[in-house]
Scaffold this motif. Structure first.
Motif, PDB file in Angstrom:
ATOM      1  N   ASP A  36       0.837  -1.209   0.000  1.00 19.22           N
ATOM      2  CA  ASP A  36       0.000   0.000   0.000  1.00 19.22           C
ATOM      3  C   ASP A  36       0.868   1.254   0.000  1.00 19.22           C
ATOM      4  O   ASP A  36       0.567   2.243  -0.675  1.00 19.22           O
ATOM      5  CB  ASP A  36      -0.919   0.010   1.231  1.00 19.22           C
ATOM      6  CG  ASP A  36      -2.144  -0.878   1.016  1.00 19.22           C
ATOM      7  OD1 ASP A  36      -2.220  -1.518  -0.063  1.00 19.22           O
ATOM      8  OD2 ASP A  36      -3.012  -0.926   1.906  1.00 19.22           O
ATOM      9  N   LEU A  37       1.936   1.158   0.782  1.00 22.99           N
ATOM     10  CA  LEU A  37       2.843   2.301   0.873  1.00 22.99           C
ATOM     11  C   LEU A  37       3.505   2.576  -0.483  1.00 22.99           C
ATOM     12  O   LEU A  37       3.566   3.719  -0.946  1.00 22.99           O
ATOM     13  CB  LEU A  37       3.915   1.996   1.938  1.00 22.99           C
ATOM     14  CG  LEU A  37       4.883   3.103   2.307  1.00 22.99           C
ATOM     15  CD1 LEU A  37       4.143   4.339   2.770  1.00 22.99           C
ATOM     16  CD2 LEU A  37       5.826   2.629   3.405  1.00 22.99           C
ATOM     17  N   LEU A  49       3.040   5.783  -2.769  1.00 18.84           N
ATOM     18  CA  LEU A  49       4.214   6.545  -3.223  1.00 18.84           C
ATOM     19  C   LEU A  49       4.176   6.743  -4.734  1.00 18.84           C
ATOM     20  O   LEU A  49       4.451   7.826  -5.245  1.00 18.84           O
ATOM     21  CB  LEU A  49       5.476   5.761  -2.881  1.00 18.84           C
ATOM     22  CG  LEU A  49       6.341   6.245  -1.722  1.00 18.84           C
ATOM     23  CD1 LEU A  49       7.501   5.298  -1.536  1.00 18.84           C
ATOM     24  CD2 LEU A  49       6.841   7.647  -1.930  1.00 18.84           C
ATOM     25  N   SER A  50       3.816   5.668  -5.425  1.00 17.05           N
ATOM     26  CA  SER A  50       3.817   5.740  -6.889  1.00 17.05           C
ATOM     27  C   SER A  50       2.758   6.699  -7.415  1.00 17.05           C
ATOM     28  O   SER A  50       2.839   7.154  -8.545  1.00 17.05           O
ATOM     29  CB  SER A  50       3.627   4.345  -7.490  1.00 17.05           C
ATOM     30  OG  SER A  50       2.289   3.933  -7.328  1.00 17.05           O
ATOM     31  N   LEU A  51       1.774   6.990  -6.575  1.00 24.12           N
ATOM     32  CA  LEU A  51       0.724   7.919  -7.010  1.00 24.12           C
ATOM     33  C   LEU A  51       1.126   9.385  -6.820  1.00 24.12           C
ATOM     34  O   LEU A  51       0.474  10.276  -7.364  1.00 24.12           O
ATOM     35  CB  LEU A  51      -0.571   7.650  -6.235  1.00 24.12           C
ATOM     36  CG  LEU A  51      -1.237   6.291  -6.496  1.00 24.12           C
ATOM     37  CD1 LEU A  51      -2.502   6.155  -5.666  1.00 24.12           C
ATOM     38  CD2 LEU A  51      -1.548   6.101  -7.969  1.00 24.12           C
ATOM     39  N   LEU A  52       2.183   9.608  -6.039  1.00 22.94           N
ATOM     40  CA  LEU A  52       2.608  10.995  -5.832  1.00 22.94           C
ATOM     41  C   LEU A  52       3.204  11.553  -7.118  1.00 22.94           C
ATOM     42  O   LEU A  52       3.867  10.824  -7.859  1.00 22.94           O
ATOM     43  CB  LEU A  52       3.676  11.064  -4.734  1.00 22.94           C
ATOM     44  CG  LEU A  52       3.274  10.730  -3.299  1.00 22.94           C
ATOM     45  CD1 LEU A  52       4.486  10.876  -2.381  1.00 22.94           C
ATOM     46  CD2 LEU A  52       2.150  11.634  -2.823  1.00 22.94           C
ATOM     47  N   ARG A  91       3.880  18.221   1.450  1.00 18.45           N
ATOM     48  CA  ARG A  91       2.687  17.820   0.673  1.00 18.45           C
ATOM     49  C   ARG A  91       2.674  16.311   0.438  1.00 18.45           C
ATOM     50  O   ARG A  91       1.638  15.668   0.541  1.00 18.45           O
ATOM     51  CB  ARG A  91       2.666  18.549  -0.673  1.00 18.45           C
ATOM     52  CG  ARG A  91       2.268  19.993  -0.529  1.00 18.45           C
ATOM     53  CD  ARG A  91       2.142  20.651  -1.878  1.00 18.45           C
ATOM     54  NE  ARG A  91       1.846  22.059  -1.739  1.00 18.45           N
ATOM     55  CZ  ARG A  91       2.103  22.972  -2.650  1.00 18.45           C
ATOM     56  NH1 ARG A  91       2.661  22.621  -3.789  1.00 18.45           N
ATOM     57  NH2 ARG A  91       1.791  24.233  -2.455  1.00 18.45           N
ATOM     58  N   GLY A  92       3.854  15.776   0.099  1.00 22.80           N
ATOM     59  CA  GLY A  92       3.955  14.333  -0.146  1.00 22.80           C
ATOM     60  C   GLY A  92       3.591  13.542   1.095  1.00 22.80           C
ATOM     61  O   GLY A  92       2.823  12.574   1.034  1.00 22.80           O
ATOM     62  N   ARG A  93       4.130  13.990   2.238  1.00 21.69           N
ATOM     63  CA  ARG A  93       3.830  13.302   3.509  1.00 21.69           C
ATOM     64  C   ARG A  93       2.337  13.331   3.794  1.00 21.69           C
ATOM     65  O   ARG A  93       1.752  12.325   4.210  1.00 21.69           O
ATOM     66  CB  ARG A  93       4.568  14.009   4.645  1.00 21.69           C
ATOM     67  CG  ARG A  93       5.883  13.370   5.002  1.00 21.69           C
ATOM     68  CD  ARG A  93       6.284  13.798   6.400  1.00 21.69           C
ATOM     69  NE  ARG A  93       7.584  13.281   6.740  1.00 21.69           N
ATOM     70  CZ  ARG A  93       8.651  14.031   7.015  1.00 21.69           C
ATOM     71  NH1 ARG A  93       8.551  15.340   6.977  1.00 21.69           N
ATOM     72  NH2 ARG A  93       9.795  13.475   7.341  1.00 21.69           N
ATOM     73  N   THR A 136      -3.578   8.637   2.541  1.00 15.18           N
ATOM     74  CA  THR A 136      -3.809   7.356   1.876  1.00 15.18           C
ATOM     75  C   THR A 136      -3.659   6.184   2.844  1.00 15.18           C
ATOM     76  O   THR A 136      -4.368   5.190   2.743  1.00 15.18           O
ATOM     77  CB  THR A 136      -2.795   7.169   0.719  1.00 15.18           C
ATOM     78  OG1 THR A 136      -2.767   8.371  -0.044  1.00 15.18           O
ATOM     79  CG2 THR A 136      -3.184   6.016  -0.185  1.00 15.18           C
ATOM     80  N   LEU A 137      -2.722   6.336   3.791  1.00 17.99           N
ATOM     81  CA  LEU A 137      -2.420   5.211   4.685  1.00 17.99           C
ATOM     82  C   LEU A 137      -3.059   5.378   6.059  1.00 17.99           C
ATOM     83  O   LEU A 137      -2.644   4.726   7.021  1.00 17.99           O
ATOM     84  CB  LEU A 137      -0.897   5.069   4.837  1.00 17.99           C
ATOM     85  CG  LEU A 137      -0.130   4.832   3.539  1.00 17.99           C
ATOM     86  CD1 LEU A 137       1.357   4.995   3.745  1.00 17.99           C
ATOM     87  CD2 LEU A 137      -0.438   3.451   2.976  1.00 17.99           C
TER      88      LEU A 137
END
Lengths: 177, 113
Positions: A117-118, A122-125, A163-165, A171-172
């Motif tokens: 999931d992580l 990540l890949s969606l960022l 923003r990424g965090r 998401t998580l």
């Protein structure tokens, strides 16, 4: 006694010692390949090709390493440049087509495990957030070092990490409880 | 869960999600791709070339009756019409310029690639 990165670089510079460079590759191959695997969204073959290109480029341009930053930071920068150049060549600079990428993802295929999931989150960022998060949160670079590696202003790195965090946390959220 | 704890949790999970990647011949492949190191003799090559040229010049001078032919040829040069000298200088200049442009173009295409 084990030589530091700077000591190995000095050997490469003075004696063109390829064994010393080999030791540098052995030390950093995992983190560089790992970073590129994340940036290429899990394309292992492409990531390894880019990592190879990055190390060869690092060897050829090692005189450009002035020791102002850590060797790993300098290496990340080269690896990131290799990735961007390749993405440009392929005309699919990741981050531009995020909506299409997200639409292509079938939620049914996502592994239920946290790690998967992580990785998926990540890949969606977008690329700029993903690279900043990977360097700062996963590889432990300071914001300043990440700014050098990505060749962007310090403030931009901070914003991208933040923003990424936030997106990852959202998401998580179910895993963090 | 407060902000800092959440952040630490996320960072920890991100680090855990990046396992060590075994080398599996990667380093060997990189080393194969590296350009061959310059040999020690290469450093001396320009000095050897200059030395050999100087030696050859000295030998020629000695074996040609003290370089008398140089004086003869210089005298001949003074008799060449001025127009020829100008034309020769112009042609030489253009040749050097063309060489420079070609070198610059090949260098820039090498850098771009």
């Amino acid at each position: 006694m084990e030589l530091t990165d700077a000591g190995l670089v000095a050997r490469v510079l003075v004696d063109e010692d390829q064994h010393a460079f080999g030791e540098l590759v052995r030390r950093h191959q995992s983190s560089v390949r790992g970073l590129l695997r994340q940036l290429t969204r899990g394309d292992i073959a492409l990531a390894d090709d880019l990592a190879q290109e990055a190390f060869v480029r690092a060897y050829k341009n090692i005189r450009g390493f002035r020791g102002e930053a850590k060797f790993s930071t300098w290496l990340y920068r080269i690896a990131y440049n290799c990735f961007r150049e390749d993405a440009r060549r392929r005309k699919e600079l990741v981050g531009i087509n995020e909506e299409q990428w997200q639409a292509e993802q079938d939620p049914q295929t996502v592994d239920p495990g946290l790690r998967h999931d992580l990785m998926h989150a990540l890949s969606l960022l977008p690329l700029h957030e993903r690279s900043a998060v990977l360097l700062c949160c996963q590889n432990g670079l300071s914001h300043d070092e990440a700014a050098r590696a990505l060749d962007i202003p310090l403030g931009t790195v901070k914003t991208n990490v933040l923003r990424g965090r936030e997106k990852l946390k959202k998401t998580l959220a179910v895993w963090a409880q | 869960m407060n902000e800092q704890v959440e952040q630490d949790w996320l960072d920890r999970k991100l680090q855990e999600a990046a396992p060590y990647i075994e080398d599996d011949g990667f380093t060997a492949r990189v080393l194969q791709q590296l350009p061959a190191p310059r040999q020690a003799g290469q450093f001396l090559r320009p000095f050897i070339l200059v030395g050999m040229s100087a030696l050859a010049s000295a030998l020629t001078y000695v074996l040609s009756d003290g370089g008398r032919f140089i004086l003869v040829e210089m005298f001949r040069l003074t008799t060449i019409p001025t127009l020829w000298v100008v034309a020769f200088a112009l042609a030489s200049g253009m040749l050097v310029m063309a060489g420079g442009i070609f070198a610059a173009m090949s260098k820039s295409s090498h850098i771009q690639s």
